[in-house]
Enzyme design. Sequence first.
Site: not given
Ligand code: FMN
Length: 333
Positions: A97, A168, A208-210, A230-231
């Site tokens: 983070c 990520h 992870n990511g995208g 995630g998203r």
């Molecule tokens: C609203 C939001 C809150 C997040 N909070 C955390 C968190 O508490 N801990 C963490 O490790 N990553 C957090 N992330 C990152 C996600 O876990 C993930 O690594 C990131 O969104 C990339 O994955 P994606 O492209 O599938 O969304 C957060 C992402 C979003 C969008």
Amino acid sequence: MNKNNIDRRLSIAPMMDHTDKHFRYFMRLLSKHAVLYTEMITTGALIHGDRQRFLDFNDIEHPIAIQLGGSNPNDLAECAKIAENEAYDEVNLNIGCPSDRVQNGQFGACLMSNKNLVADCVNKIQDNVKIPVTIKTRIGIDNMDSYDFLYDFIKTTHDAGCDTFIIHARKAILSGLTPKENRAIPPLNYERVHKIKQDFPNLNITINGGFIELQSIKSQLQHVDGVMVGRVAYQNPFILAEADNILFENTDPAPTRESILDKYRDYVAEQILKGERIKNLTRHVIGLFQGQAGARHYRQLLSAAVPKDKNNIKFLDDIIESITTHTPQIEKK
Ligand SMILES: Cc1cc2nc3c(=O)[nH]c(=O)nc-3n(C[C@H](O)[C@H](O)[C@H](O)COP(=O)(O)O)c2cc1C
């Protein structure tokens, strides 16, 4: 070393303000197998705050991992023990983070530059719990973004006892970008994560990511052990409905939007009786009809304010009724 027999082909990312127990319940209706992560919980909040509020989960959520934010090995070990006693299946350390608040507390992504401290944390946690200790990290931070830097970080923390990493696949830029920008601007580099798996074949590596659709998730499984999303799980959750068929060996028919909503409705009814506010429950299913005709209408209904005297299941029942009768253009599978 920990026994780590969790099937990690798919996991749902920790997301602050999103992946609370209600959202995780909803996710479990989409996939019986995905590993579910809590929001990041800081050691301070768990040790000094309203502990039960952070820890509560429904049995259906297994396998469930708690994500901790912190950098004090003793505090992390104490929190890991608390989580293990509550029957969490895994404890995950947040080393990814980038937010200022987190950097001020000396944890999150900035810890990538202090691999020995992360190793101490892993070591101390390992000594205190039997559940697996895992790390969620980035491919680098700021100008520490070479493959060798990532390799050293993984090697040092693996030597301390961590054998499962969620990576990520973009670096974090620690000043000048918001957390949101840090999830979009630094470019994705999947090859780097694949190379880590090649160089550490015995480690369990999740990328992870995208990722936004199941076929690309499936093709990643030729390179790594798992994919974390995630998203997309929040914004367009229904893409996960066929996850158990496509990624696991499930042969039952995939759930439909309506069957998911019906089951979630029963959960909402139970939770309201326990005193939960309906908006805290319905906000998580706003994305369910994403991309469908009528989705806007459904979103508007769910986003409407709920007066205190209407904090009951009728609010959701009326929306479901409206979907199934007055909005026939919404696909009923
Ligand atoms: C609203 C939001 C809150 C997040 N909070 C955390 C968190 O508490 N801990 C963490 O490790 N990553 C957090 N992330 C990152 C996600 O876990 C993930 O690594 C990131 O969104 C990339 O994955 P994606 O492209 O599938 O969304 C957060 C992402 C979003 C969008």
